[in-house]
Design an enzyme around this catalytic site. Structure first.
Site, mmCIF file in Angstrom:
data_model
loop_
_atom_site.group_PDB
_atom_site.id
_atom_site.type_symbol
_atom_site.label_atom_id
_atom_site.label_comp_id
_atom_site.label_asym_id
_atom_site.label_seq_id
_atom_site.Cartn_x
_atom_site.Cartn_y
_atom_site.Cartn_z
ATOM 1 N N ASN A 14 -3.587 5.703 7.334
ATOM 2 C CA ASN A 14 -5.068 4.525 6.673
ATOM 3 C C ASN A 14 -5.560 3.616 7.213
ATOM 4 O O ASN A 14 -6.613 2.678 6.888
ATOM 5 C CB ASN A 14 -3.054 3.238 6.133
ATOM 6 C CG ASN A 14 -2.169 3.659 5.964
ATOM 7 O OD1 ASN A 14 -2.556 4.933 4.481
ATOM 8 N ND2 ASN A 14 -1.082 3.746 5.421
ATOM 9 N N ASP B 285 -5.454 -8.273 -8.077
ATOM 10 C CA ASP B 285 -6.063 -9.594 -7.467
ATOM 11 C C ASP B 285 -6.563 -10.435 -6.247
ATOM 12 O O ASP B 285 -7.486 -10.478 -5.626
ATOM 13 C CB ASP B 285 -4.938 -11.225 -8.216
ATOM 14 C CG ASP B 285 -3.409 -10.767 -6.856
ATOM 15 O OD1 ASP B 285 -2.940 -9.730 -6.988
ATOM 16 O OD2 ASP B 285 -3.348 -11.741 -6.947
ATOM 17 N N LEU B 286 -5.941 -10.032 -5.355
ATOM 18 C CA LEU B 286 -6.723 -10.772 -4.361
ATOM 19 C C LEU B 286 -7.683 -10.004 -3.646
ATOM 20 O O LEU B 286 -8.971 -10.717 -3.253
ATOM 21 C CB LEU B 286 -5.749 -10.624 -3.055
ATOM 22 C CG LEU B 286 -4.501 -11.444 -2.850
ATOM 23 C CD1 LEU B 286 -3.732 -11.098 -2.008
ATOM 24 C CD2 LEU B 286 -4.131 -12.908 -2.666
ATOM 25 N N ARG C 172 1.257 -2.495 -8.122
ATOM 26 C CA ARG C 172 0.089 -2.918 -7.289
ATOM 27 C C ARG C 172 -0.997 -3.275 -7.605
ATOM 28 O O ARG C 172 -1.719 -2.806 -7.796
ATOM 29 C CB ARG C 172 -0.262 -1.637 -6.934
ATOM 30 C CG ARG C 172 1.568 -0.906 -5.665
ATOM 31 C CD ARG C 172 1.568 0.116 -4.707
ATOM 32 N NE ARG C 172 0.526 -0.570 -3.831
ATOM 33 C CZ ARG C 172 0.241 1.436 -2.691
ATOM 34 N NH1 ARG C 172 0.994 1.931 -2.815
ATOM 35 N NH2 ARG C 172 -0.279 0.778 -2.031
ATOM 36 N N PRO C 173 -0.965 -4.946 -7.557
ATOM 37 C CA PRO C 173 -2.310 -5.611 -8.355
ATOM 38 C C PRO C 173 -2.809 -5.773 -7.235
ATOM 39 O O PRO C 173 -2.813 -5.460 -6.196
ATOM 40 C CB PRO C 173 -1.153 -7.186 -8.467
ATOM 41 C CG PRO C 173 -0.090 -7.106 -7.220
ATOM 42 C CD PRO C 173 0.530 -5.901 -7.422
ATOM 43 N N ARG D 157 -4.395 5.439 -4.469
ATOM 44 C CA ARG D 157 -4.497 3.695 -4.545
ATOM 45 C C ARG D 157 -6.511 2.768 -3.301
ATOM 46 O O ARG D 157 -6.964 2.505 -3.808
ATOM 47 C CB ARG D 157 -3.843 2.475 -4.020
ATOM 48 C CG ARG D 157 -2.926 2.752 -5.548
ATOM 49 C CD ARG D 157 -1.388 1.660 -5.179
ATOM 50 N NE ARG D 157 -2.268 0.695 -4.654
ATOM 51 C CZ ARG D 157 -2.281 -0.331 -5.991
ATOM 52 N NH1 ARG D 157 -1.663 -0.092 -7.531
ATOM 53 N NH2 ARG D 157 -3.274 -1.324 -5.210
ATOM 54 N N ILE E 251 8.471 -6.609 1.338
ATOM 55 C CA ILE E 251 6.357 -6.718 1.042
ATOM 56 C C ILE E 251 6.718 -5.666 -0.463
ATOM 57 O O ILE E 251 5.340 -5.428 -1.234
ATOM 58 C CB ILE E 251 5.835 -5.204 1.501
ATOM 59 C CG1 ILE E 251 6.508 -5.399 3.475
ATOM 60 C CG2 ILE E 251 4.803 -5.337 1.621
ATOM 61 C CD1 ILE E 251 5.014 -6.806 3.528
#
Ligand code: EPU
Length: 420
Positions: free
Chosen positions: A22, A123-124, A120-121, A91, A329
């Protein structure tokens, strides 16, 4: 498709932790910010890394990957489109949006959609990039962004579930090439983001506050290539700690960074492990004979990571008493519960809570892996369970654990990979 055939095993010996998936993924995306060569070492050899290589090649990079070293060069012809057929499989590809926009002033990246661990949007990500002056529309499943010039801004990146790791990555990468100063508030503090910021700084970016919730970025005109080493994978290290506890086997973990594991070590100690840190950050894990129940709440860093919730749930199935896990989360990240119950565990899920009544034994069974971390939990439970287990759909584990079978094998685990 392959499956793992796992027999109950005691573990012993040492395991070496690989580079962090990650961290490597956003760092790879950040190479889109320069035309110069980047050489990145300690990159784990994983399916997700290969997917990112495919995406970057499609966007105009020429990449060599050998012995955990990535050499990334730029081709003359650049592309600004990351297609759905690649993005939907991973993603993290969405974090190409910020660097593409900053470098090429336009980007078209497929929206990733939901996944097995819940909605798992993005928008941020979009809000942060709009604050920097991007014009963004969502059309035909794609996020299309363009700008004449990105301009520094004061951006608040907190969401309903706290900070966002990859939204912070996207906005930070874009701000690095924006004109003027940006302040990113409620930034993710995860070591993966701190490491990304260090990579950007090595490329010539001006960033302060990495590893804290407030990042200050002074945009520069150009970023250059560099050499960089990826940090150790704290989630892989935590997975081996959980395996040691569940199988009641002392093991030695090499190459991890214990300071990234404070909350995990704290929980492991409460469960009854003795954990000592030796020379070169070697972690010695010695579990208790009978595990103790604990309450765990997953939180953004430095809290207990959601990416270790499933693995520690597998341990708590064998604790003496009742444990409570609260998933803050991803409230739906509980696909492993039903599989663990098939092995004789007693777990009741209620919304974001899982109540685990510890049992003396788990029993081998045929079980199904549903996502990366759930697969790791099933491997741990199978190693601890009496008899033989078969874990179907292990391709999930190939996404995020380098040589997992070999590493567990070296510790003495009996795991075979067979055609399903
Ligand atoms: N969120 C929003 N809006 C956004 C973005 C996120 O509401 O625009 C919410 C999410 O739905 C979630 C929370 O914010 O409730 C945190 O999600 P975050 O954005 O931090 O997750 P991510 O960046 O998409 C990374 C890791 C995940 C890990 C999470 C949380 C990578 C490639 N992925 O995802 O790793 O679970 O952070 O720490 O870095 C894994 O490795 O198995 C994995 C799923």
């Amino acid at each position: 498709m392959d499956k793992f055939v796992v027999h109950q095993s005691r573990l012993s010996g040492q395991v070496k932790i690989s580079g962090s998936k990650n961290t490597a993924l956003p760092v790879m995306a950040a190479t889109l910010l320069t035309d110069q060569i980047c050489v990145i070492s300690n990159v784990p050899d994983l399916k997700d890394i290969k997917t990112m290589i495919g995406i970057l090649e499609g966007l105009g990079k020429k990449i060599k990957f050998s012995k955990n070293i990535l050499t990334i060069k730029s081709k003359k012809n650049k592309n600004f489109i990351a297609p759905y057929k690649l993005v939907r499989t991973m993603r993290a590809s969405f974090c190409c949006l910020g660097p593409l926009l900053a470098k090429l002033k336009k980007a078209k990246v497929a929206l990733p959609g939901g996944c097995i661990i819940g909605p798992r949007p993005v928008d941020l990500h979009i809000k942060g990039l709009r604050n920097l002056g991007a014009n963004i529309i969502i059309e035909n499943g794609y996020c299309q962004a363009k700008t004449k010039k990105l301009k520094g801004a004061h951006i608040y990146l907190g969401g309903a579930f706290g900070s966002s790791v990859l939204a912070t990555a996207n906005v930070l990468m874009a701000a690095a090439l924006a004109e003027g100063e940006s302040i990113i508030e409620h930034a993710a503090c995860e070591p993966e983001i701190e490491c990304l910021a260090l990579f950007l700084k090595k490329m010539g970016a001006k960033i302060e506050g990495e590893g804290t919730p407030i990042l200050k970025v002074i945009g520069v005109k150009k970023l250059s290539g560099c050499e960089f080493k990826i940090i150790a994978d704290r989630i892989e290290a935590g997975t081996f700690i959980a395996a040691s506890l569940a199988t009641k086997s002392p093991i030695i973990i090499k190459g991890a960074n214990p300071s990234h594991l404070t909350s995990v070590i704290e929980v492991a100690k409460k469960i009854g492990a003795s954990i000592k840190i030796g020379k070169d950050s070697t972690i010695f894990v010695k579990p208790a004979k009978r595990l103790k129940p604990v309450n765990i709440t997953t939180l953004p860093y430095p809290g207990f990571p959601t990416d270790l919730q499933a693995q520690f749930m597998a341990c708590l199935c064998l604790a003496k008493g009742i444990s409570l896990i609260t998933e803050k989360i991803y409230p739906d990240r509980f696909m492993h519960v039903a599989e663990l119950n098939r092995m004789g565990a007693s777990i009741q899920r209620n919304g974001p809570y899982a109540i685990i009544e510890g049992k003396e034994k788990l029993y081998g069974a045929e079980i199904m892996a549903s996502d990366l971390r759930a697969s790791a939990a099933l491997v741990i439970a199978s190693l601890a369970a009496k008899g033989k287990s078969q874990i179907l759909r292990v391709y999930h584990i190939d996404r995020g654990y380098e040589k997992i079978r070999g590493k567990f094998g070296k510790l003495g685990a009996k795991i075979k990979r067979e055609k399903q």
